[in-house]
Design a protein around this motif. Structure first.
Motif, PDB file in Angstrom:
ATOM      1  N   ALA A  81      34.951 -14.738  -6.041  1.00  0.00           N
ATOM      2  CA  ALA A  81      34.384 -13.804  -5.071  1.00  0.00           C
ATOM      3  C   ALA A  81      32.883 -13.642  -5.264  1.00  0.00           C
ATOM      4  N   GLU A  99      35.287 -14.331  -0.178  1.00  0.00           N
ATOM      5  CA  GLU A  99      36.168 -15.136  -1.014  1.00  0.00           C
ATOM      6  C   GLU A  99      35.840 -16.614  -0.846  1.00  0.00           C
ATOM      7  N   GLU A 107      37.449 -19.536   7.219  1.00  0.00           N
ATOM      8  CA  GLU A 107      38.456 -18.582   6.766  1.00  0.00           C
ATOM      9  C   GLU A 107      39.701 -18.595   7.657  1.00  0.00           C
ATOM     10  N   HIS A 133      43.385 -19.477   2.386  1.00  0.00           N
ATOM     11  CA  HIS A 133      42.671 -18.503   1.568  1.00  0.00           C
ATOM     12  C   HIS A 133      43.457 -17.213   1.377  1.00  0.00           C
TER      13      HIS A 133
END
Length: 429
Positions: A89, A84, A235, A428
């Protein structure tokens, strides 16, 4: 005055805004894995020698190809793992020897160009396919990896289309990115360093491509080489500072690193997040000699490093975090932070607690850690996340208690820091 790590968080948010603006101007400069698309040319220059293939299999493991090119529950190396990004994506691709959906039609030169220059048969690859590190690979090792991949069982599995928005789905801008940010230099040993140190340098920076996660990125998403291994947020988690200065400050030893990379656990804690598949699929397969080389490079010494006593400053029951620790943590981590084998790591000496930034302490308390299995004798239970149970005030109190009790860091985390960290950690989600 805000603590230093709050200042860095503010810089991070601003840098990401500026990054987005720069990406819009460079047409397609974005995050994501490159596409190993199928070629119309027949494969050539591929070795069928069993020793080359066996060596290529080892190198491929250390290069961590399986972790990225295998979807959850999917067959190895067939791709489909989503990544992502702020722009949509991106999916990893099939790199088995299948000629229709994999890389079976790649010639060696085409494979070399993809690995070293980020140029696939259908155009430029997205730079998160770590060709910026793989370019350091020797020709001999590149050929061995190619030989192994061409020997794999061909598995027909079509690649998924990336879901990347315009203009980031236009790859032409990546040519400009390569000119600016990619040197494609070959690995050169340092004459004033030992053979194990140089081997570790090669394994860590070329094959292991550790800098791709552990080095901050500039506004063009290129690694800031003057901040090599100083850590970065990936992330929602902080890839740690793994410079020799920091590892030695925390008293990591050769045995600690070997245990961590082999079992996922050492007296300094466990791996979690993106490091779990790296250890499971990659570094746990290092030979003893290569393992020592890696630790020699990371610690910047071949010599034995003496293990010091683990930090436990004693409980301060008057602190508000004491009851929180006893209520939420002690059952698994122990009354005095001693941990429980195959259940939870110790708090005493835990490297996550001894970092300057409380980022990962807060992230783990909010999101928890998934269960981890390494072999028949080493596993760890899942740790639940407490995002719905702990208030920001409690997160602050517990973070500070962990730091002052089991590390040399101050208990200076405030509620504003918790707010800032939560914004980055859940960015995210």
């Amino acid at each position: 005055m805000k603590p230093l790590y709050q200042y860095h968080l503010s810089r991070l948010v601003k840098a990401r805004i500026k990054l987005s603006q720069n990406l819009l101007l460079t047409l397609g400069l974005s995050l994501g894995l490159g596409l190993f698309a199928c070629s119309s040319n027949a494969a050539d220059e591929v070795s069928t020698n069993s020793s080359d293939i066996e060596r290529g299999a080892y190198l491929m493991k250390i290069g961590d190809c399986v972790a990225c090119h295998t979807a959850v529950g999917g067959r190895e190396l067939t791709g489909g793992l989503p990544f992502e990004t702020p722009f949509g994506a991106v999916y990893s691709t099939n790199i088995t020897s299948d000629k229709d959906t994999g890389i079976g039609k790649y010639s060696y030169n085409e494979f070399f160009d993809a690995m070293h220059h980020g140029v696939g048969v259908n155009g430029n690859l997205y730079p998160a396919m770590p060709y910026t590190s793989y370019s350091l690979l020797s020709d001999e090792d590149t050929k061995a990896i190619y030989a192994y991949l061409m020997s794999t069982k061909p598995i027909k599995q079509a690649n998924l289309d990336n879901d990347v928005s315009f203009p980031f789905n236009v790859r032409f801008g990546l040519k400009a990115w390569n000119l600016i940010a990619h040197d494609a230099e070959k690995f050169a040993p340092k004459k004033d360093k030992s053979e194990p140190w140089n081997r570790g340098n090669y394994l860590v920076n070329a094959l292991g491509h550790c800098g791709e996660c552990h080095t901050p990125r500039d506004n063009l998403f290129a690694m800031e080489q003057d901040k090599h291994f100083q850590g970065a947020v990936i992330e929602g988690l902080e890839a740690s500072d793994i410079t020799p200065a920091e590892l030695n400050r925390q008293n990591w030893t050769h045995d600690d690193l070997k245990s961590l990379f082999t079992e996922g656990y050492s007296r300094k804690g466990t791996v979690f997040g993106g490091m779990y598949p790296v250890v499971y699929h990659s570094f746990s397969h290092l030979t003893d000699a290569d393992m020592h080389a890696v630790s020699s490079y990371l610690l910047d010494t071949d010599e034995t490093v003496a293990a010091k006593a683990l930090t436990f400053n004693g409980h301060q029951r008057e602190l508000p975090g004491y009851n929180l620790y006893m209520g939420y943590c002690a059952g698994c981590h122990g009354q005095n932070g001693e941990g429980r084998p195959n259940v939870a790591p110790a708090m005493a000496g835990n490297a996550t607690l001894d970092k300057a930034s409380p980022h990962n302490i807060v992230a783990v308390m909010l999101k928890g850690i998934k269960s981890q299995h390494y072999n028949t004798t080493t596993s760890f239970y899942a740790m639940p996340g407490y995002a719905d149970q702990l208030s920001d005030e409690q997160l602050k109190d517990l973070s500070n208690y962990l730091r002052v009790t089991w590390s040399n860091q101050p208990g200076d985390v405030d509620v504003d820091t918790i707010h800032d960290l939560k914004e980055v950690i859940f960015e995210h989600d």
